[in-house]
Design a protein around this motif. Structure first.
Motif, PDB file in Angstrom:
ATOM      1  N   GLU A  78      -4.871 -48.323   9.106  1.00 48.00           N
ATOM      2  CA  GLU A  78      -5.019 -46.857   9.169  1.00 48.00           C
ATOM      3  C   GLU A  78      -4.396 -46.202   7.946  1.00 48.00           C
ATOM      4  O   GLU A  78      -4.955 -45.263   7.369  1.00 48.00           O
ATOM      5  CB  GLU A  78      -4.394 -46.321  10.462  1.00 48.00           C
ATOM      6  N   VAL A  79      -3.222 -46.677   7.535  1.00 46.55           N
ATOM      7  CA  VAL A  79      -2.585 -46.133   6.327  1.00 46.55           C
ATOM      8  C   VAL A  79      -3.511 -46.336   5.131  1.00 46.55           C
ATOM      9  O   VAL A  79      -3.754 -45.410   4.344  1.00 46.55           O
ATOM     10  CB  VAL A  79      -1.214 -46.792   6.059  1.00 46.55           C
ATOM     11  N   GLY A  80      -4.058 -47.554   4.998  1.00 44.38           N
ATOM     12  CA  GLY A  80      -4.939 -47.848   3.864  1.00 44.38           C
ATOM     13  C   GLY A  80      -6.160 -46.939   3.857  1.00 44.38           C
ATOM     14  O   GLY A  80      -6.538 -46.388   2.814  1.00 44.38           O
ATOM     15  N   ALA A  81      -6.784 -46.748   5.031  1.00 42.51           N
ATOM     16  CA  ALA A  81      -7.979 -45.906   5.115  1.00 42.51           C
ATOM     17  C   ALA A  81      -7.637 -44.453   4.802  1.00 42.51           C
ATOM     18  O   ALA A  81      -8.379 -43.768   4.085  1.00 42.51           O
ATOM     19  CB  ALA A  81      -8.588 -46.039   6.508  1.00 42.51           C
ATOM     20  N   THR A  82      -6.519 -43.991   5.318  1.00 41.69           N
ATOM     21  CA  THR A  82      -6.089 -42.606   5.087  1.00 41.69           C
ATOM     22  C   THR A  82      -5.832 -42.376   3.604  1.00 41.69           C
ATOM     23  O   THR A  82      -6.250 -41.371   3.017  1.00 41.69           O
ATOM     24  CB  THR A  82      -4.799 -42.305   5.888  1.00 41.69           C
ATOM     25  N   ARG A  83      -5.175 -43.337   2.989  1.00 42.73           N
ATOM     26  CA  ARG A  83      -4.830 -43.194   1.571  1.00 42.73           C
ATOM     27  C   ARG A  83      -6.090 -43.220   0.700  1.00 42.73           C
ATOM     28  O   ARG A  83      -6.243 -42.403  -0.209  1.00 42.73           O
ATOM     29  CB  ARG A  83      -3.841 -44.277   1.161  1.00 42.73           C
ATOM     30  N   MET A  84      -6.969 -44.160   0.995  1.00 43.65           N
ATOM     31  CA  MET A  84      -8.187 -44.251   0.167  1.00 43.65           C
ATOM     32  C   MET A  84      -9.084 -43.024   0.361  1.00 43.65           C
ATOM     33  O   MET A  84      -9.679 -42.517  -0.593  1.00 43.65           O
ATOM     34  CB  MET A  84      -8.933 -45.545   0.476  1.00 43.65           C
ATOM     35  N   SER A  86      -8.164 -40.152   0.769  1.00 44.54           N
ATOM     36  CA  SER A  86      -7.556 -39.017   0.061  1.00 44.54           C
ATOM     37  C   SER A  86      -7.499 -39.280  -1.443  1.00 44.54           C
ATOM     38  O   SER A  86      -6.801 -38.580  -2.176  1.00 44.54           O
ATOM     39  CB  SER A  86      -6.147 -38.760   0.602  1.00 44.54           C
ATOM     40  N   GLY A  87      -8.193 -40.331  -1.875  1.00 46.69           N
ATOM     41  CA  GLY A  87      -8.247 -40.636  -3.305  1.00 46.69           C
ATOM     42  C   GLY A  87      -7.095 -41.504  -3.792  1.00 46.69           C
ATOM     43  O   GLY A  87      -6.933 -41.720  -4.994  1.00 46.69           O
ATOM     44  N   GLY A  88      -6.300 -42.020  -2.856  1.00 45.60           N
ATOM     45  CA  GLY A  88      -5.151 -42.857  -3.239  1.00 45.60           C
ATOM     46  C   GLY A  88      -5.531 -44.323  -3.397  1.00 45.60           C
ATOM     47  O   GLY A  88      -6.707 -44.691  -3.320  1.00 45.60           O
ATOM     48  N   THR A  89      -4.528 -45.123  -3.597  1.00 42.82           N
ATOM     49  CA  THR A  89      -4.758 -46.550  -3.813  1.00 42.82           C
ATOM     50  C   THR A  89      -4.860 -47.277  -2.472  1.00 42.82           C
ATOM     51  O   THR A  89      -4.362 -46.803  -1.452  1.00 42.82           O
ATOM     52  CB  THR A  89      -3.599 -47.171  -4.607  1.00 42.82           C
ATOM     53  N   ARG A  90      -5.478 -48.439  -2.501  1.00 38.44           N
ATOM     54  CA  ARG A  90      -5.571 -49.255  -1.282  1.00 38.44           C
ATOM     55  C   ARG A  90      -4.193 -49.808  -0.927  1.00 38.44           C
ATOM     56  O   ARG A  90      -3.784 -49.824   0.237  1.00 38.44           O
ATOM     57  CB  ARG A  90      -6.580 -50.380  -1.534  1.00 38.44           C
TER      58      ARG A  90
END
Ligand SMILES: C=C(O[C@@H]1C=C(C(=O)O)C=C[C@H]1O)C(=O)O
Length: 126
Positions: A78-84, A86-90
């Motif tokens: 979930e953290v990974g999906a949320t970050r990606m 929002s344009g963040g890194t995996r």
């Protein structure tokens, strides 16, 4: 499965002085434990009873570990999906290093291996 501690079926540790570490007999024989002790690895009733008691708690711990493992992996995904999204890194390698160090400090080299498996469970192989 291969047993550690000596040649298969030798019934002794490599130097011949340690505790007997032989596999369970495959079929009924004179050395087979009484039915109530089957599967504990000992024919001594008090030891078999204590082993059975301890195994109840081991099984509880294993269930909790599996549940926590799955919860952690889902949260990590979930953290990974949320970050990606929002344009963040995996991944965030500095955070992974912190986790590896936490497990190494608590558990040594096995802790590092465990943490690597935990991290992989949340994001798949690299
Ligand atoms: C879960 C996160 O994302 C990724 C997964 C991590 C983990 O499973 O602990 C740690 C760092 C990130 O590479 C996070 O940044 O917290």
């Amino acid at each position: 499965m291969e047993q550690s501690g000596g040649p298969a079926g030798s019934g002794t540790t490599p130097n011949g002085t340690g505790p007997v570490d032989r596999p369970e007999p495959a079929s009924a024989s004179a050395s087979e434990p009484a039915p109530g002790n089957r599967g504990t690895g000992t024919a001594e009733p008090a030891a078999a009873a204590r082993i059975a008691e301890i195994r109840v708690r081991i099984d509880e711990i294993d269930r909790a570990l599996i549940e926590l493992w799955q919860e952690r992996a889902a949260l990590s995904r979930e953290v990974g999906a949320t970050r990606m999204a929002s344009g963040g890194t995996r991944l965030v390698l500095s955070r992974e290093q912190e986790i590896l160090e936490r497990f190494r400090a608590a558990l040594g080299a096995d802790g590092t291996q465990l943490a690597l498996l935990l991290l992989r469970a949340g994001r798949g192989p690299l």
